[in-house]
Design an enzyme around this catalytic site. Structure first.
Site, mmCIF file in Angstrom:
data_model
loop_
_atom_site.group_PDB
_atom_site.id
_atom_site.type_symbol
_atom_site.label_atom_id
_atom_site.label_comp_id
_atom_site.label_asym_id
_atom_site.label_seq_id
_atom_site.Cartn_x
_atom_site.Cartn_y
_atom_site.Cartn_z
ATOM 1 N N ASP A 108 -5.831 -4.719 -5.252
ATOM 2 C CA ASP A 108 -5.684 -3.679 -5.537
ATOM 3 C C ASP A 108 -4.757 -3.532 -5.729
ATOM 4 O O ASP A 108 -4.321 -1.943 -6.049
ATOM 5 C CB ASP A 108 -6.269 -3.356 -3.874
ATOM 6 C CG ASP A 108 -6.829 -4.569 -3.025
ATOM 7 O OD1 ASP A 108 -7.462 -5.261 -3.569
ATOM 8 O OD2 ASP A 108 -7.211 -4.282 -1.960
ATOM 9 N N ASP A 120 0.771 -1.458 0.192
ATOM 10 C CA ASP A 120 -0.074 0.027 0.039
ATOM 11 C C ASP A 120 0.788 1.084 -0.101
ATOM 12 O O ASP A 120 0.123 2.427 -0.043
ATOM 13 C CB ASP A 120 -0.626 0.109 1.381
ATOM 14 C CG ASP A 120 -1.886 -0.802 1.072
ATOM 15 O OD1 ASP A 120 -2.482 -1.453 -0.206
ATOM 16 O OD2 ASP A 120 -1.934 -1.673 1.924
HETATM 17 N N1 GLY Z 1 -6.917 -2.022 -0.123
HETATM 18 C C1 GLY Z 1 -7.960 -2.696 0.235
HETATM 19 C C2 GLY Z 1 -8.991 -2.017 -0.046
HETATM 20 O O1 GLY Z 1 -9.556 -1.971 -0.379
HETATM 21 O O2 GLY Z 1 -9.625 -2.725 1.078
#
Ligand code: GLY
Length: 385
Positions: free
Chosen positions: A164, A103
């Site tokens: 993601d 992230d």
């Molecule tokens: N990237 C984590 C979510 O979308 O919850």
């Protein structure tokens, strides 16, 4: 003529963007004072955001919201606020706080890269490059993927990529542009290729996560983390796919990423309920199923990015534009909250249904992508990622 004026000619988009921008900036101004340097948590509890330090994977969204408010209004207080947040990102890197994650792109693109692009602050550039280096350290060369979570040797997490992550790749593309070192972009492009190969199914729905064997590079299995089932289609994951593949196409020109964005967008649209705002998992269609407005906002941004890469003669161009505006009209009319200063901007998101966390609450990325969608409608050519 603004994009929004053109599309009004062939759609029923009715929200008043000028008024919306005023409401957003007015509420954000009050929050910047009230939150006093803290960050809203990933999701609200009973409609109120707990406040945190610069921890968790989500603080970049708050920084990004201040940047977008500056973009939309030109009011320097918002850019000053972003600038004041930057030392916290440097401190987080120094303390290595919560950085064992893919992230890093969400965190550092929306804060430090935006700040660098807007002010040329060298510290912002340096922090973003450090984050890009940490992200490349999560790359498994044989499997050609960036591991999403946890220690690289943790058997539960080793070799696991997640959809993601596509939104974290722009940090790497940017790092190559900045340094002249092609390696960052090469790793990002290879990861996007593996995501295309294995996270996208034959019918263009997506797995949330997929395990690769890091010794042999062979695919192992797709599983979910936040979706309803391993073989269902988590709505937010599908939205990450639309937007993420469109962005990887914009940076690399690799045509199959454009194709993946188009096909995942068609799948998403084909699985929307009548009101145009997705249920939290696209497989779940029963009336009363919880919505995920944050996925809807991400999809709007993804569709608008995607149309930038399609010919105006392509029927998908018109269709994706209309669908983006249809969803956005609902979000503005029925999901937007310009009042509750303890809460967010977009009602009715779901963070993690399986853990019963943030169900029918605000999520900070839902707020961020709602801002971005509003900004994209007035400034379609700005660089957002
Ligand atoms: N990237 C984590 C979510 O979308 O919850």
């Amino acid at each position: 003529m603004l994009l929004v004026e053109k599309v009004r000619l062939h759609s029923r988009f009715t929200p008043d963007l000028h008024k919306l921008t005023q409401l957003i900036c007015g509420k954000l101004t009050r929050q910047l004072t009230q939150f006093d340097g803290k960050y809203p948590a990933a999701c609200s509890i009973n409609g109120h955001y707990p406040l945190t330090d610069n921890t968790d994977w989500t603080t970049g969204f708050w920084s990004g919201m201040t940047w977008l408010a500056w973009q939309m209004s030109g009011d320097p207080q918002f850019l000053d606020h972003l600038q004041n947040q930057l030392p916290g990102y440097g401190e987080r890197l120094r303390q290595r706080h919560d950085i064992e994650t893919h992230d890093l792109g969400f965190l550092f693109s929306l804060s430090c890269v935006n700040a660098w692009r807007s002010t040329g602050d060298p510290a912002a550039r340096e922090y973003a490059l450090q984050a890009a280096n940490l992200l490349t350290a999560r790359y498994h060369p044989t499997a050609q993927i960036i591991q999403a979570w946890g220690d690289l040797n943790d058997p539960q997490q080793q070799g696991r990529m997640i959809i993601d992550c596509l939104l974290n790749l722009p940090l790497l593309y940017w790092a190559s542009e900045q340094t002249g070192d092609p390696r960052y972009a090469q790793l990002a492009q290879r990861h996007a290729g593996r995501a295309c190969d294995f996270l996208v199914r034959e019918d263009y729905s997506t797995f949330h996560t997929f395990y690769m064997n890091v010794e042999t590079g062979e695919p192992v299995k797709g599983t979910t983390h936040q979706g309803y089932a391993d073989n269902s289609c988590w709505a937010r994951g599908q939205a990450w796919a639309i937007y993420g593949f469109a962005l990887s196409f914009s940076y690399t020109g690799e045509r199959r990423f454009l194709q993946a964005a188009v096909e995942t967008a068609r799948y998403f649209i084909a699985h929307l309920p009548d009101d145009g705002v997705c249920n939290w998992d696209l497989q779940l269609t029963a009336p009363g199923t919880a919505k995920d407005s944050s996925a809807a906002a991400i999809a709007v941004c993804g569709l608008l990015e995607l149309t930038r890469h399609l010919s105006v003669l392509d029927p998908d161009h018109g269709d994706f534009t209309r669908q983006a505006l249809r969803i956005m009209t609902q979000l503005c009319d029925r999901y937007f909250d310009g009042e509750n200063v303890d809460g967010g901007y977009l009602l009715h998101a779901v963070y993690n249904m399986n853990k019963e966390r943030g169900v029918d609450e605000y999520c900070i990325w839902g707020d961020y992508f709602f801002f971005e969608a509003v900004s994209r409608l007035t400034a379609p050519l700005a660089k957002y990622w």
